[in-house]
Design an enzyme around this catalytic site. Structure first.
Site, short mmCIF file in Angstrom:
data_model
loop_
_atom_site.label_atom_id
_atom_site.label_comp_id
_atom_site.label_asym_id
_atom_site.label_seq_id
_atom_site.Cartn_x
_atom_site.Cartn_y
_atom_site.Cartn_z
N TYR A 95 14.64 7.61 -6.65
CA TYR A 95 13.15 7.89 -6.91
C TYR A 95 14.50 8.61 -8.12
O TYR A 95 14.59 9.06 -9.68
CB TYR A 95 12.29 8.94 -7.12
CG TYR A 95 10.98 7.89 -6.22
CD1 TYR A 95 10.26 7.56 -6.91
CD2 TYR A 95 11.48 7.51 -5.10
CE1 TYR A 95 9.23 7.00 -6.37
CE2 TYR A 95 10.36 6.43 -4.26
CZ TYR A 95 9.26 6.17 -5.37
OH TYR A 95 8.05 5.90 -4.84
N GLU A 137 4.91 6.99 1.74
CA GLU A 137 5.99 5.75 1.56
C GLU A 137 6.63 6.28 2.90
O GLU A 137 7.10 5.47 4.22
CB GLU A 137 7.18 5.54 0.51
CG GLU A 137 7.01 4.69 -0.44
CD GLU A 137 7.47 5.15 -1.99
OE1 GLU A 137 8.64 5.41 -1.69
OE2 GLU A 137 6.93 4.50 -3.03
N TYR A 190 1.65 -9.52 3.79
CA TYR A 190 2.60 -10.59 3.56
C TYR A 190 4.11 -9.94 3.93
O TYR A 190 4.24 -8.60 4.44
CB TYR A 190 2.82 -10.80 1.84
CG TYR A 190 3.66 -8.67 1.70
CD1 TYR A 190 4.81 -8.88 1.04
CD2 TYR A 190 2.21 -8.57 0.87
CE1 TYR A 190 4.26 -7.51 -0.06
CE2 TYR A 190 2.12 -7.76 0.49
CZ TYR A 190 3.45 -6.72 0.23
OH TYR A 190 2.91 -5.60 -0.64
N TYR A 208 6.14 -13.10 0.20
CA TYR A 208 5.03 -14.22 0.72
C TYR A 208 3.95 -13.45 1.86
O TYR A 208 4.84 -13.15 2.92
CB TYR A 208 6.09 -15.11 1.05
CG TYR A 208 7.23 -15.85 -0.05
CD1 TYR A 208 6.98 -16.68 -0.48
CD2 TYR A 208 8.51 -15.56 0.32
CE1 TYR A 208 7.63 -16.98 -1.86
CE2 TYR A 208 9.53 -15.67 -0.33
CZ TYR A 208 9.12 -16.44 -1.61
OH TYR A 208 9.97 -17.13 -2.65
N GLY A 399 1.03 -12.34 -7.75
CA GLY A 399 1.76 -12.00 -8.90
C GLY A 399 3.05 -10.88 -9.27
O GLY A 399 2.74 -10.48 -7.46
N THR A 400 2.53 -9.98 -9.78
CA THR A 400 3.42 -8.38 -9.73
C THR A 400 3.00 -7.77 -9.01
O THR A 400 3.67 -7.06 -8.36
CB THR A 400 4.11 -8.07 -11.39
OG1 THR A 400 3.01 -8.64 -12.33
CG2 THR A 400 5.22 -8.06 -11.84
#
Length: 405
Positions: A95, A137, A190, A208, A399-400
């Site tokens: 960060y 996080e 994922y 994935y 996607g992103t």
């Protein structure tokens, strides 16, 4: 908390960011990779080349500026971003680097408009955003590491088996190279995979979906080979997995993550609605339901271009037939001469009105959707038109912002 002057200064930049945000974020990424090239291993360079990552960041920065008075409105988005960061090994020290280059980019792109007061305001706003994300996080890392078989960062897994599921999709069953335990996860989540891409000269991460139920002695991903087209180059990681990674090879994985998953605490009917490689998280949900809740009503609906690219058809048929109240409905746009097990239930485009008329869409069901963005948007609107409540629609778009192949 940010003071009133700071919030007003940041909020005033929202219109400019909406109009010129991509210019800013392109400058930011170029600057950061020039001064900190080691971060190229953290960011998806395929999305960098296509521009989708720059666009996504621009939209996020503009949204943060617009909602600076009430950043809690963005909490669902921030939670998704934090989960993605945990899956990529983003740490607090990153960060500091990102903040330095972001502020420098604002100054360099806006020129005289970037007054010292504005830069100071954005420094404070970025600090608040970083604190929010780092807090989320920290929780994610603790949760990932504290469960049985858990870890943080990257862990080596050996490819136990490699199997073609269709002309485009190949499955990889992965076991810990250290001989340790496989963690549990929620069906639909994922993992991040990281491996060396020789043409780049460094490693690249990709996300994935896990395509098998939790509780196995392995993790399974099923990867679509991303071919080049007019809009984007060929997928660097997916093609390397298909062409070069074999049984016995070792690749790196981050812990399971993601906020798209089956709600196992409910007894409502389930409709799994997917297209293309979007079938992969649905296979995890289907296998889990068959193993743990075979009485729960289920409809498995999938759209593919043709039988050659239809993955998992025999498994879908077998799993649904083993349940008390389950039905599969496979739709192909075009017909090809294939074995009976690969043949569809219908030809053409997926039509939810037709499915509703055949009692394949229970009104009180929870709907789980995954597939290309255009498909997702069309099906969500179709469900809404049929009166399905928003809280019953759970969606993951590749996607992103979601899982990247």
């Amino acid at each position: 908390m940010l003071n009133t002057v700071t919030r007003q200064l940041v909020k005033a930049t929202a219109p400019v960011l909406k109009e010129h945000g991509v210019t800013l974020t392109r400058h930011f990424y170029a600057r950061m990779f020039q001064h900190n090239p080691e971060l190229r291993e953290v960011f998806n360079q395929g999305h960098q080349r296509g521009g989708s990552q720059q666009e996504a960041l621009a939209m996020a920065v503009a949204a943060y500026a617009e909602h600076i008075d009430h950043p809690e409105v963005l909490m669902p988005v921030l939670e998704r971003v934090a989960a993605k960061h945990v899956s990529l090994g983003i740490r607090p020290e990153h960060y500091t680097i990102v903040g330095r280059h972001l502020l420098a980019s604002i100054s360099e792109v806006l020129g005289e408009g970037a007054t010292p007061e504005l830069i100071e305001a954005w420094a404070a706003a970025y600090g608040q955003l970083a604190d929010l994300l780092m807090g989320l996080e920290k929780q994610g890392y603790h949760q990932a590491a504290s469960q049985a078989g858990g870890w943080t960062g990257w862990r080596s897994f050996r490819v136990q088996t490699k199997r073609a599921e269709s002309e485009e999709i190949t499955s990889f069953e992965l076991v810990p190279a250290d001989g340790g335990q496989v963690p549990s996860y929620r069906p639909g989540q994922y993992v991040s995979v990281r491996l060396l891409v020789p043409e780049l000269g460094y490693r690249q991460p990709r996300q994935y979906s896990l395509s098998d139920a939790p509780g196995r002695a392995h993790l399974r991903i099923s990867v679509k080979r991303e071919a080049a087209d007019t809009d984007r180059p060929a997928g660097m990681v997916s093609n390397r997995l298909h062409d070069h990674v074999q049984a016995g090879d070792v690749i790196e994985l981050a812990p399971p993550a993601g906020d798209f998953f089956l709600h196992t605490d409910r007894q409502t009917p389930v409709v799994l609605l997917s297209a293309g490689v979007g079938i992969t998280p649905m296979m995890a949900m289907l296998a889990h339901l068959q193993a743990t809740a075979p009485q729960r009503p289920l409809r498995f609906v999938h759209a593919a271009r043709h039988a050659g690219v239809q993955a998992f058809a025999p498994q879908v048929r077998a799993l649904t037939q083993a349940m008390a109240n389950a039905q599969a409905w496979l739709v192909h746009e075009a017909q090809r001469p294939e074995p009976a097990s690969a043949q569809p239930d219908a030809l053409g485009r997926l039509d939810l009105q037709h499915l509703a008329a055949q009692d394949l869409l229970p009104p009180d069901a929870d709907y789980y959707l995954c597939g290309p963005k255009g498909f997702m948007s069309a099906q969500i609107h179709a469900l809404q038109d049929q009166g399905v409540a928003a809280e019953r629609i759970h969606a993951e778009a590749f996607g992103t912002g979601g899982v990247a192949a």
